[in-house]
Design an enzyme around this catalytic site. Structure first.
Site: not given
Ligand SMILES: Cc1ncc(COP(=O)(O)O)c(C=O)c1O
Ligand SMILES: Cc1ncc(COP(=O)(O)O)c(C=O)c1O
Ligand code: FES
Ligand code: FES
Lengths: 393, 122, 393, 122
Positions: A158, A78, A332, A206-208, A186, A244
């Site tokens: 968040n 993110g 964070c 953001s995937g996680h 979120q 990549t």
């Protein structure tokens, strides 16, 4: 377990910080580490075997947020998405203007990208929020000037879960022909997100945060909107993000997006009910507490709550010892001190601000989890209050 | 993140409370985080016979307060004045870097209480 | 398989484009998706369980290249590392000067980062290379001026395998007090890399080039060297790279680095012998071929070779149909046309340049693989030459 | 990446070669990639009786050459002149975007050969 290995039931209620990867997601990813490991940019069998997988994942992400697959740029997180959206737009649009509008409760990835741009000569207006963490749309519109090139306002907060009126912001942005970015890290997977309906030009994922692995994210960029890349080099992602492809991560993100489409009902139903049960339970069992954030416009899984007279980290530690993972402010920020900028911007009394705890519910949580917390929390709060110089005064 | 000693003192803090007829009372507010500690002393013949504290703060602050109380009860005022923040942190088997400042609360509040005792007594 | 599903033996010789994840690496990663999924920045059990894993991985990376763990910044790929090193240094050092030196054969991630900086007012000197792809150290030293703030010269070339004399470059950089970055994406895991011995200040690593997964990399930054970040926000990586850690990827990178320490002997021994067997075999079986790159100073696994009169993609396709994955130029260039800038910079005759094929050997390759290629390649080359208007002339 | 038809024509290109006593010879060099194609025609009564080609180029270029040869052998010169690059690509079931320009080689070289035939004959 941080505390001497005592066996305790573990309850994870920090899903706004990160989530476990879902079984279906991990299963879909596994073939892409050792068997189908090619570089999707390669023309041979090893490359071609995986380039289709990247394409499908792009389609899955696009479907969740209702955009075209080509409008998706895969990223690593993110923070990258936010930096690319904000810095990339600012640089690209610099000749048109140097003014950016954002809000006081954005994630540091947005706020610090804006601060960086200020040093580069951009002007940033930071919109204030009210006590429920809501911006004032009239103030937003009034802040737009000739020089305004970008509005960045998050979808869901968040820390408190407060949901901004994204569609209204989008309408204002469109009316004034200003590009509109939203940090939906979120929101995606928790509430319906439709970039067309909301009139969003750029959107960070953001995937996680919803069952995909760490290390992968996406940025939606509306067709025709230019962007200066952060990474230069290869032609990946239509020259907007060299490097990549993280094939397994991208495949995982795709599956998580597909699952999210059907999970939204559970978020709005069961998860919301659990969150409300937790909130009501705390309010009825513990005096002098305060819920932070918007009462109605809120992520269904998020509860941010403050306990008078005591400090947040101490509460978290006691919860942790009982096996309950929650957080105070955003993950964070945990190695920094002081008050959350989000809670601060809402004008919360400093002592209340210092004791805010965020419970972030997830698909794995049950009613037993909630009831266990309701059982142990009053005692924890009382113990800490008994230690506090403010409580006894 | 925290040592077992910190966890022990945080979970079961020693000497929490108030001494109503204290001989000296001290207080310290952390400039960096706003956390706060109050220390109450009972002094007999220049020796700290009893000490109680109240802490509004993080886990490290509470553990430091508790450890400080154990370190100085039974010590002379001069010995107590010689107690440094580092000594408190060390006695806790160390604190994580960003939490080192929390141990300051304990020693500083103690010194403030001793100062108050001396002023009152003077 | 691209070609109608016919069963063919598959030989992967494109390890400079990407590698399969090694079993030990994947095994080490797996617990971090579903069981230990916490955010390492969280203070509760779920976070603390993984923060140690990130620390160990940092140590493993540091050990491989002989630096301190704190000098490692985890990234998402080699392109990010190069962009962060070059743009981050340039911005940070701007007040000291605006001149950057690089070489004509760098990866596009480096060259395009430099091009970006040129637009921002930096001056870039691009050092030429000779026919073996080698720079002239005297020319490098002569290019340094008062304004020079950065030298970026790669460790091993991705197309030809040519190894730059990194320690000599490091000595020159040190003598003139200029920061020295090296893109070691192809070198790490294939040749010994020691940042102290080489006098390197910044070094880029990409996991997927040596058995770690795609989506993770690292940038070494010597202690005390400042850098403007690309991603702003959270305090991760000592404020130099915000974003939730890609824990499984980072764990995988750590294990790959640990394995690499012992694998270097195999790279220098068995892999080099296989590469030499392939090279000698082609040279003795097919006329009018030319090896590109430095004969002696070359990655042990890389063979770049040109076949007169024909074009590279056609060769690759025929190889692919026989199950052999190789590449022409770098993988990320495969959807662009025209000649490789690396081969071009070496002054190779354009027709030879258009037919260069890169074989990138890996730990899985065997003598049988090499012999199979030696068996089929002459026929492929002849078939294409028979079609070529140049050959018959 | 490539369709089965492309792979088929690339693997077994039809009509590769040279016609020594060709009635028309054409050539095209791609501006974008430097690839090159040569076309040799045998024309009888305004009909392309035979066509051979030589191609220096990528898989798409070789397949396009082959496909072009099949499309125009037996056709009149006018029909052959009407052959477009798109038609060649379409007959191959399409080409990937970055490879569309490769089909240009084939039609352009053909048209060049017809032009050469007409000039020679004139
Ligand atoms: C020398 C070199 N530098 C940088 C890169 C970019 O690495 P990544 O694809 O991981 O971004 C590559 C690989 O493509 C490379 O070979
Ligand atoms: C609203 C918001 N934006 C951005 C981020 C940053 O995402 P990431 O950690 O994937 O970089 C987060 C999560 O920490 C977030 O909650
Ligand atoms: S953070 Fe305030 S005392 Fe520890
Ligand atoms: S790339 Fe040159 S003809 Fe296809």
């Amino acid at each position: 377990m941080s505390f001497g290995g005592k066996e305790v039931k573990r309850i994870y209620m920090d899903n706004n910080a990160t989530t476990a990867v879902r079984s279906e997601v991990l299963e879909a990813m596994l073939p892409f580490y050792k068997e189908q490991f090619g570089n999707p940019s390669s023309i041979h069998w090893a490359g071609q075997a995986v380039s289709g997988a990247v394409d499908s994942a792009r389609g899955q992400v696009a479907q969740l947020i209702n955009c075209q697959p080509e409008e998706i740029i895969f990223t690593s997180c993110g923070s990258e998405g936010n930096a690319l959206a904000i810095k990339g737009s600012a640089e690209f649009l610099r000749s048109k203007g140097n003014h950016i509008i954002t809000t006081a409760v954005e994630h540091p990835a947005v706020l610090n990208s804006c601060k960086y741009l200020e040093k580069q000569g951009f002007e940033v207006t930071v919109l204030a929020v009210d006590s429920e963490g809501m911006i004032d749309l009239a103030e937003l519109e009034a802040a737009i000037c000739e020089q305004t090139i970008l509005i960045s306002a998050m979808w869901g907060n968040n820390e408190t879960g407060t949901l901004f009126p994204v569609a209204e912001i989008g309408a204002i942005a469109r009316k004034h022909k200003v590009r509109f970015h939203t940090d939906a890290v979120q929101a995606v997977g928790r509430v319906p997100v439709d970039v067309q309906a909301a009139g969003v030009d750029m959107l960070t994922i953001s995937g996680h945060k919803f069952g995909a692995p760490k290390g992968v994210g996406a940025l939606y960029v509306r067709k025709g909107m230019g962007l200066t890349p952060l990474f230069h080099g290869g032609h990946q992602e239509r020259n907007r993000r060299a490097g990549t492809h993280n094939v397994p991560g991208i495949v995982g993100l795709g599956v998580a997006c597909e699952l999210a489409i059907t999970d939204l009902a559970e978020q709005d139903g069961r998860i919301r009910a659990l969150r409300d049960r937790l909130e009501q339970g705390i309010l009825s069992r513990i005096p002098e507490v305060q819920v932070n954030g918007h009462r109605l416009q809120r992520l269904p899984n998020t509860l941010n709550i403050s306990f008078a007279y005591i400090e947040g980290e101490a509460i978290l530690l006691f919860l942790d010892m009982k096996g309950v993972a929650a957080s105070s402010g955003s993950a964070c920020m945990s190695d920094s001190f002081g008050q959350s900028h989000v809670i601060g911007a809402m004008g919360v009394d400093p002592m209340m601000a210092n004791s805010n705890i965020r419970f972030g519910l997830g698909l794995d949580n049950t009613e037993e989890d909630v009831d266990f917390i309701l059982e142990i929390l009053p005692e924890i709060i009382q113990k800490l209050r008994d230690m506090s110089p403010f409580y006894s005064e | 993140m925290y040592s077992d000693k910190v966890i022990d003192h945080f979970t079961n803090p020693r000497n929490v409370g108030v001494i109503i007829d204290a001989d000296g009372v001290g207080e310290k507010v952390s400039a960096s985080c706003g956390d706060r500690m109050k220390v109450f002393l009972k002094v007999v013949d220049g020796v700290i016979e009893d000490l109680k504290f109240q802490t509004y703060g993080c886990g490290a602050a509470i553990a430091s307060s508790s450890m400080m109380s154990e370190l100085v009860i039974g010590k002379t005022l001069d010995e107590a004045l010689a107690l440094t923040n580092d000594a408190v942190a060390e006695a806790l088997d160390g604190l994580p870097d960003p939490k080192l400042h929390c141990s300051n609360l304990a020693a500083d509040a103690l010194h403030d209480a001793i100062k108050n005792y001396k002023e009152e007594g003077a």
